[in-house]
Structures are given as structure tokens and as C-alpha cells.
Write an enzyme that holds these catalytic residues in place. Structure first.
Site, mmCIF file in Angstrom:
data_model
loop_
_atom_site.group_PDB
_atom_site.id
_atom_site.type_symbol
_atom_site.label_atom_id
_atom_site.label_comp_id
_atom_site.label_asym_id
_atom_site.label_seq_id
_atom_site.Cartn_x
_atom_site.Cartn_y
_atom_site.Cartn_z
ATOM 1 N N GLU A 34 0.851 -1.194 0.000
ATOM 2 C CA GLU A 34 0.000 0.000 0.000
ATOM 3 C C GLU A 34 0.882 1.239 0.000
ATOM 4 O O GLU A 34 1.776 1.367 0.830
ATOM 5 C CB GLU A 34 -0.919 -0.027 1.227
ATOM 6 C CG GLU A 34 -1.681 1.245 1.487
ATOM 7 C CD GLU A 34 -2.516 1.735 0.301
ATOM 8 O OE1 GLU A 34 -3.323 0.967 -0.206
ATOM 9 O OE2 GLU A 34 -2.316 2.908 -0.100
ATOM 10 N N ALA A 49 -21.462 3.564 1.550
ATOM 11 C CA ALA A 49 -21.429 2.501 2.573
ATOM 12 C C ALA A 49 -22.609 1.537 2.485
ATOM 13 O O ALA A 49 -22.928 0.856 3.454
ATOM 14 C CB ALA A 49 -21.354 3.126 3.970
ATOM 15 N N HIS A 52 -25.331 -3.214 -1.260
ATOM 16 C CA HIS A 52 -26.449 -3.230 -2.209
ATOM 17 C C HIS A 52 -27.056 -4.628 -2.321
ATOM 18 O O HIS A 52 -26.333 -5.632 -2.253
ATOM 19 C CB HIS A 52 -25.957 -2.787 -3.598
ATOM 20 C CG HIS A 52 -25.636 -1.324 -3.658
ATOM 21 N ND1 HIS A 52 -26.616 -0.353 -3.668
ATOM 22 C CD2 HIS A 52 -24.453 -0.654 -3.690
ATOM 23 C CE1 HIS A 52 -26.047 0.843 -3.715
ATOM 24 N NE2 HIS A 52 -24.733 0.691 -3.729
ATOM 25 N N CYS A 410 -12.449 12.326 23.550
ATOM 26 C CA CYS A 410 -13.364 12.837 22.524
ATOM 27 C C CYS A 410 -14.760 12.842 23.140
ATOM 28 O O CYS A 410 -15.327 11.771 23.389
ATOM 29 C CB CYS A 410 -13.312 11.938 21.292
ATOM 30 S SG CYS A 410 -14.660 12.204 20.143
ATOM 31 N N CYS A 456 -11.101 17.921 20.573
ATOM 32 C CA CYS A 456 -10.325 16.787 21.095
ATOM 33 C C CYS A 456 -9.020 16.509 20.350
ATOM 34 O O CYS A 456 -8.151 15.812 20.866
ATOM 35 C CB CYS A 456 -11.170 15.526 21.104
ATOM 36 S SG CYS A 456 -11.771 15.059 19.478
HETATM 37 C C1 LIG Z 1 -18.988 8.272 -4.155
HETATM 38 C C2 LIG Z 1 -18.901 6.779 -4.058
HETATM 39 C C3 LIG Z 1 -19.984 6.030 -3.595
HETATM 40 C C4 LIG Z 1 -19.912 4.654 -3.523
HETATM 41 N N1 LIG Z 1 -20.908 3.945 -2.926
HETATM 42 C C5 LIG Z 1 -20.808 2.612 -2.820
HETATM 43 C C6 LIG Z 1 -21.798 1.859 -2.126
HETATM 44 O O1 LIG Z 1 -22.695 2.411 -1.495
HETATM 45 N N2 LIG Z 1 -21.706 0.511 -2.146
HETATM 46 C C7 LIG Z 1 -20.717 -0.135 -2.795
HETATM 47 O O2 LIG Z 1 -20.729 -1.353 -2.823
HETATM 48 N N3 LIG Z 1 -19.715 0.548 -3.406
HETATM 49 C C8 LIG Z 1 -19.745 1.896 -3.404
HETATM 50 N N4 LIG Z 1 -18.745 2.611 -3.982
HETATM 51 C C9 LIG Z 1 -17.640 1.895 -4.593
HETATM 52 C C10 LIG Z 1 -16.614 1.454 -3.573
HETATM 53 O O3 LIG Z 1 -16.281 2.484 -2.675
HETATM 54 C C11 LIG Z 1 -15.381 1.012 -4.333
HETATM 55 O O4 LIG Z 1 -15.805 0.124 -5.313
HETATM 56 C C12 LIG Z 1 -14.357 0.311 -3.470
HETATM 57 O O5 LIG Z 1 -14.061 1.069 -2.337
HETATM 58 C C13 LIG Z 1 -13.119 0.057 -4.310
HETATM 59 O O6 LIG Z 1 -12.137 -0.506 -3.493
HETATM 60 P P1 LIG Z 1 -10.670 -0.725 -4.047
HETATM 61 O O7 LIG Z 1 -9.960 -1.509 -3.014
HETATM 62 O O8 LIG Z 1 -10.726 -1.267 -5.419
HETATM 63 O O9 LIG Z 1 -10.067 0.734 -4.222
HETATM 64 P P2 LIG Z 1 -9.385 1.721 -3.165
HETATM 65 O O10 LIG Z 1 -10.126 1.749 -1.897
HETATM 66 O O11 LIG Z 1 -9.189 3.012 -3.876
HETATM 67 O O12 LIG Z 1 -7.991 1.047 -2.877
HETATM 68 C C14 LIG Z 1 -6.916 1.080 -3.783
HETATM 69 C C15 LIG Z 1 -5.650 1.226 -2.977
HETATM 70 O O13 LIG Z 1 -4.527 1.099 -3.842
HETATM 71 C C16 LIG Z 1 -3.516 1.973 -3.382
HETATM 72 N N5 LIG Z 1 -2.580 2.187 -4.479
HETATM 73 C C17 LIG Z 1 -2.777 2.884 -5.615
HETATM 74 N N6 LIG Z 1 -1.672 2.872 -6.388
HETATM 75 C C18 LIG Z 1 -0.743 2.146 -5.726
HETATM 76 C C19 LIG Z 1 0.603 1.777 -5.991
HETATM 77 N N7 LIG Z 1 1.215 2.152 -7.129
HETATM 78 N N8 LIG Z 1 1.287 1.029 -5.089
HETATM 79 C C20 LIG Z 1 0.686 0.651 -3.934
HETATM 80 N N9 LIG Z 1 -0.598 0.981 -3.608
HETATM 81 C C21 LIG Z 1 -1.304 1.712 -4.505
HETATM 82 C C22 LIG Z 1 -4.300 3.212 -2.971
HETATM 83 O O14 LIG Z 1 -3.557 4.035 -2.096
HETATM 84 C C23 LIG Z 1 -5.531 2.606 -2.324
HETATM 85 O O15 LIG Z 1 -5.390 2.456 -0.927
HETATM 86 C C24 LIG Z 1 -18.764 3.997 -4.004
HETATM 87 C C25 LIG Z 1 -17.663 4.750 -4.435
HETATM 88 C C26 LIG Z 1 -17.718 6.125 -4.407
HETATM 89 C C27 LIG Z 1 -16.500 6.915 -4.728
#
Ligand SMILES: Cc1cc2nc3c(=O)[nH]c(=O)nc-3n(C[C@H](O)[C@H](O)[C@H](O)COP(=O)(O)OP(=O)(O)OC[C@H]3O[C@@H](n4cnc5c(N)ncnc54)[C@H](O)[C@@H]3O)c2cc1C
Length: 502
Positions: A34, A49, A52, A410, A456
Site C-alpha cells: 500500500e 457505505a 447493495h 473525545c 479533542c
Molecule cells: C462516491 C462513491 C460512492 C460509492 N458507494 C458505494 C456503495 O454504497 N456501495 C458499494 O458497494 N460501493 C460503493 N462505492 C464503490 C466502492 O467504494 C469502491 O468500489 C471500493 O471502495 C473500491 O475498493 P478498491 O480496493 O478497489 O479501491 P481503493 O479503496 O481506492 O484502494 C486502492 C488502494 O490502492 C492503493 N494504491 C494505488 N496505487 C498504488 C501503488 N502504485 N502502489 C501501492 N498501492 C497503490 C491506494 O492508495 C488505495 O489504498 C462507491 C464509491 C464512491 C467513490
């Protein structure tokens, strides 16, 4: 038995869920890399959050999204229990304001049937008002999906990572993958800012940056940052909602939602705005979209909570893939490279099922890796005990055992010194090198309340700094460049220890 090395890039909810499932096997050595100082701070931190139900994705257009959402929804029941992650199941009401909206309900009912989502139905008048007393009087019907849930998304990531590390996964934070090393079409490892990690399998779960990582492996696509903005309202605001209330989705967004988070705040949002390809970190909020969200929410409710109860506005970024389809694939060339990219909604919901799919379909079946289960794999993890939720007798017992439970730092969220110290210990245990105030915040909910830390934060900084043996102004807020202060100034008067100037 041959051991395979697996590198997972990105400790968001998807990468962390994959790491947890991989930790079940004794012939895998798993590295979770990470780039941030802590886990779960990408898209997984700021979203709606919602777990679905799975009746909004058409399997003919989005086969993986529709299948894995329903499975993920079911899996979160057992995963949340095993990992002690706060979750609740209030159900979801999509509201119709015209006969045209009601006609669209049939489309979602058909999808519910195709995807196997139970008990979805249309509700009218009394039944609709009974389900959601605060639904707008202009709503003529609702589509009720009782299996929808809500989760604390950052707690979900913390639970997954702590459990994965407990089962042998090695977490490396502040470790940015810069290149994928490939020889003769076969993955050999990844080059990072902290050196080379050898790997037989590399799984790209880098969220918004997954396109950049994938291009390094020769697989080309773009991820569009799609921003969503929100309002967070205080805990005891009235009037509230009982259900997850939202409007009929459009092609680009599931629409504005109003819900009561697992912490008891009211959350309203998101918007949906495509940003330029390189705006991968732009989580600023805008008057234009915040106004749009408030106006959309007004339409959904009989009575809106007062705007004066807003304690925070924020934005999250969706990682939008081309044509909306998740890119979950293993390749013949380069062999050993797997994408878990374009993880737009509902990937929070689906993350347990995405992890299962990658291990079963891609690693076992496509790559042909024989996996041997550990006999002593531990599915359980306990979260930090929340003092606020205990009864008075238990609180007294705890204070007797450890007087730090008697020091509430807090006030909004009633978080004690003992919980702050446990959060720091938990960070150290999983290998976090930079202890930050945001890291403490997401582990304890301190600084999350009405005052947003203005009362806090300084007291927590002092306790944390003392515990870590450093000057309080040096403690980091959100990354390893954002120290809290510049030296000993009026707020940070020099105490018994520390090395700064007065
Ligand atoms: C506005 C919004 C509303 C949403 N609502 C919902 C919902 O209600 N329900 C639902 O199911 N989904 C929802 N989603 C979708 C959901 O949040 C995402 O699909 C999910 O969090 C994706 O997770 P991820 O692990 O793929 O990405 P991320 O959480 O972005 O994790 C990717 C990680 O990779 C790391 N990274 C990037 N590049 C590198 C690198 N080169 N080297 C090492 N680490 C790296 C980043 O720092 C990050 O921590 C929503 C998203 C958004 C933005």
C-alpha cells in the site's frame, strides 16, 4: 509442496478482501503493498457505505457486477460477524414520483428475479409510509429491497487487514509499486520505492491507479475518476430516515441516497461528476454539486433535517472503467498478472465475492495453482471495544481495571484514552510505520463527531505523542508530510519531554 509468492497491490477493501482469502492457504506467501501510510484511504474510505441488494445491475451488460454483488451481500453477513465489523440491514426504498418511474420498477423487479435477489416488491401508500414515515408525500410508490445493508467501510478494511495479517499476510505500507517486472511473458515481481518484491502472481487492486499499474504490464485501459460529494449530519438530528432512501438510478449514478450510517449520523449524497483522467486525488467539494444533492434530497423526504446540522462535507472518487464493466481478469501474457480494476460501485458490497472469484476462478482454475488450505486458519478478529456502547456497570469495571478508560478525550463520541492507545497498538501490530491522527480517527471514531476534532484533536495528539515518546506537534495528521504543528507554539506549550524549540 511448492510455495507461490503473491503480491496484492493496494490495501483498499478489494485488495484487503483478496489478501484475507489468500491467507487461507498454506502454500501461498502473501504481500499486501500500500502506497499510503495506512490502509483503506482510497475509494474505500469515502462512499455511500451501502451493501447493495444486487437488483440494479443487468447481467447481460455487467455479468460480474450483477453476480458478485448478490453473493457479496450474502457474504457480508458472515464476514461482518467474523471480523466484528459494524453492519446493519435497514433495507432500501427506491422512490417513484411519476407513473414513468413506477414503470421503471418493472425493470428492477425483472433484474431482481434474474440475479436472485429475494423479496423485492413494489409498495404503495400505507405500506410505503410504514416502511419510511419520512418519505415525501409526492412519492407515489416505492421499490422495497429488504436485503440492503450499511457498513462502516473503513472498519471493513481494518477488519480484513488485521485478520489477514493475523493469518500470515505481510503488509507493507508506504510502499508504492512503480513497475511490474516481466520476463518472457511471465510475471517475476514488482519494483517499488522500497525495492523489489519477487512474485509468481501479482494482483492489481490499485483503485484509481489500477490503469497506470496495468499499463506497466502491457494491458491498456483508462480509469476515469468519478467524484461523488456528500453531506454528513450530526447524530441526533431530527427528522431522520429509517431506511436507505434513494431515487431511480441513471446510467452513471445510482442517485442521491439518504441513510443513517452505522454510527448514527445522517449521510446525504453522492453526486456523480467525471473528472479529467489525471485528477485521481481531487476530493474537493463544490457548491454546485452540494446544492444539487441538497435539492435532490429535499425531493425524497417529507421533511429535511436542518442544514445547520451538517457537520462535514466530503467527496470520494469512483474508479470508473471503460463501458462500466469491472476488469477482473488473469492473462496468458503476462502470465501471473491479474487485474481487479475499475472497481466502481458496488465493489464495496461485492469485495468478499470478488476475492472468492479471483482465488477460485482465476488462481485455481485459470492459472492452475493447486491450493492447500491451512488447518489453523483463524476467521475471527475482534474490533476495538467501544466504551460508549457499554453499560454503566461494565464501564466501571473497565475503569477499575485500566484508569485510562476513565479519561474521555473525545466528548462527542465518548472515546477514551485507553481506546486511543489500543488504536496505536493495533497500527503497530499490523506494521504501520507512521502513526497518524487520521489512523486513530478511523480506528476509534474519535474526531468524527459534532466538533470534528476541534475540541479533542489536540488532546488526542498529546496523549498519542506522549505514548510514542515524541513532541506532540510532530505527530502526523494524514500522511508522513503533514505534521500537526511547526514547533512549540501557544497550543503546544513545551511539556516535560520533546525536542522542539519553545
Ligand atoms: C462516491 C462513491 C460512492 C460509492 N458507494 C458505494 C456503495 O454504497 N456501495 C458499494 O458497494 N460501493 C460503493 N462505492 C464503490 C466502492 O467504494 C469502491 O468500489 C471500493 O471502495 C473500491 O475498493 P478498491 O480496493 O478497489 O479501491 P481503493 O479503496 O481506492 O484502494 C486502492 C488502494 O490502492 C492503493 N494504491 C494505488 N496505487 C498504488 C501503488 N502504485 N502502489 C501501492 N498501492 C497503490 C491506494 O492508495 C488505495 O489504498 C462507491 C464509491 C464512491 C467513490
Amino acid at each position: 509442496m511448492e510455495t507461490k509468492k503473491v503480491v496484492v497491490i493496494g490495501a483498499g477493501v478489494v485488495g484487503s478482501a483478496i489478501a484475507r482469502v489468500l491467507s487461507k492457504y498454506q502454500n501461498l506467501e502473501v504481500f499486501l503493498l500500500e502506497k499510503n501510510i495506512d490502509v483503506g484511504w482510497g475509494s474505500s474510505k469515502a462512499n455511500s457505505a451501502v451493501i447493495h441488494p444486487g437488483h440494479e445491475d443487468d447481467p447481460s451488460k455487467y455479468p460480474l457486477r450483477s453476480k458478485l454483488c448478490v453473493r457479496g451481500n450474502r457474504l457480508w453477513h458472515s464476514w461482518a460477524e467474523e471480523l466484528d465489523v459494524p453492519v446493519k440491514w435497514p433495507g432500501e426504498l427506491m422512490l417513484a414520483f411519476s407513473e414513468r418511474d413506477v414503470e421503471k420498477f418493472q425493470y428492477y423487479l425483472d433484474l431482481a428475479e434474474k440475479n436472485g435477489v429475494p423479496d423485492v416488491k413494489i409498495v404503495y401508500s400505507d405500506e410505503l409510509r410504514e416502511l419510511e414515515p419520512n418519505a415525501s408525500p409526492d412519492a407515489i410508490a416505492g421499490l422495497w429491497a429488504p436485503t440492503a445493508g450499511l457498513i462502516a467501510p473503513w472498519d471493513a478494511v481494518l477488519g480484513l487487514v488485521e485478520n489477514a495479517v493475523d493469518n500470515g499476510v505481510k503488509l507493507f505500507t508506504e510502499t508504492e509499486v512503480e513497475d511490474i517486472v516481466i520476463e518472457n511473458g511471465i510475471v517475476k515481481g514488482v519494483q517499488t520505492n522500497r525495492g523489489f518484491f519477487e512474485a509468481d502472481i501479482v494482483i492489481n487492486a490499485a483503485g484509481l491507479y489500477a490503469d497506470i499499474i496495468s499499463k506497466k504490464a502491457g494491458i491498456d485501459f483508462d480509469i476515469t475518476p468519478r467524484r461523488g460529494e456528500y453531506y454528513l449530519l450530526e447524530e441526533d438530528v431530527q427528522p431522520r430516515v429509517k431506511r436507505i432512501v434513494h431515487q431511480v438510478p441513471t446510467e452513471i449514478t445510482k442517485g442521491v441516497f439518504i441513510s443513517e450510517t452505522v454510527e448514527g449520523n445522517i449521510l446525504i449524497g453522492p453526486s456523480a461528476e467525471n473528472l479529467p483522467l489525471d485528477a485521481k486525488d481531487d476530493v474537493s467539494t463544490t457548491k454546485k454539486y452540494l446544492d444539487y444533492i441538497w435539492e435532490s434530497a429535499k425531493r425524497l423526504l417529507a421533511k429535511m433535517p436542518p442544514k445547520s446540522s451538517v457537520i462535514k462535507t466530503f467527496a470520494g472518487l469512483r474508479a470508473e472503467p471503460p463501458s462500466g464493466r469491472w476488469i477482473i481478469e488473469a492473462y496468458d501474457n503476462p502470465k501471473g498478472f491479474i487485474n481487479a480494476a475499475g472497481m466502481r460501485s458496488p465493489a464495496l458490497t461485492s469485495s468478499p465475492a470478488i476475492a472468492e472469484y479471483i482465488v477460485n476462478e482465476l488462481i485455481k482454475n485459470k492459472l492452475g495453482v493447486k491450493l492447500v488450505e491451512k488447518k489453523d486458519w483463524n476467521p475471527y478478529r475482534k474490533g476495538i471495544k467501544k466504551f460508549k456502547l457499554l453499560d454503566d456497570r461494565k464501564k466501571e469495571e473497565l475503569i477499575k481495571e485500566n484508569p485510562k478508560f476513565g479519561n474521555v478525550l473525545c466528548m462527542c463520541k465518548e472515546v477514551t484514552e485507553a481506546e486511543i492507545i489500543e488504536a496505536i497498538e493495533r497500527m503497530k501490530k499490523i506494521g504501520i510505520k507512521t502513526i497518524s491522527l487520521d489512523g486513530i480517527k478511523f480506528r476509534t471514531t474519535s474526531m468524527f463527531g459534532w466538533c470534528q476534532g476541534s475540541f479533542c484533536r489536540v488532546r488526542i495528539a498529546r496523549v498519542a505523542a506522549n505514548y510514542l515518546g515524541m513532541p506532540e506537534w510532530k505527530i502526523f495528521v494524514k500522511d508522513n508530510k503533514s505534521s500537526y504543528g511547526v514547533g512549540y507554539v501557544k497550543t503546544f506549550f513545551k511539556t516535560s519531554q520533546g525536542d522542539g524549540e519553545v
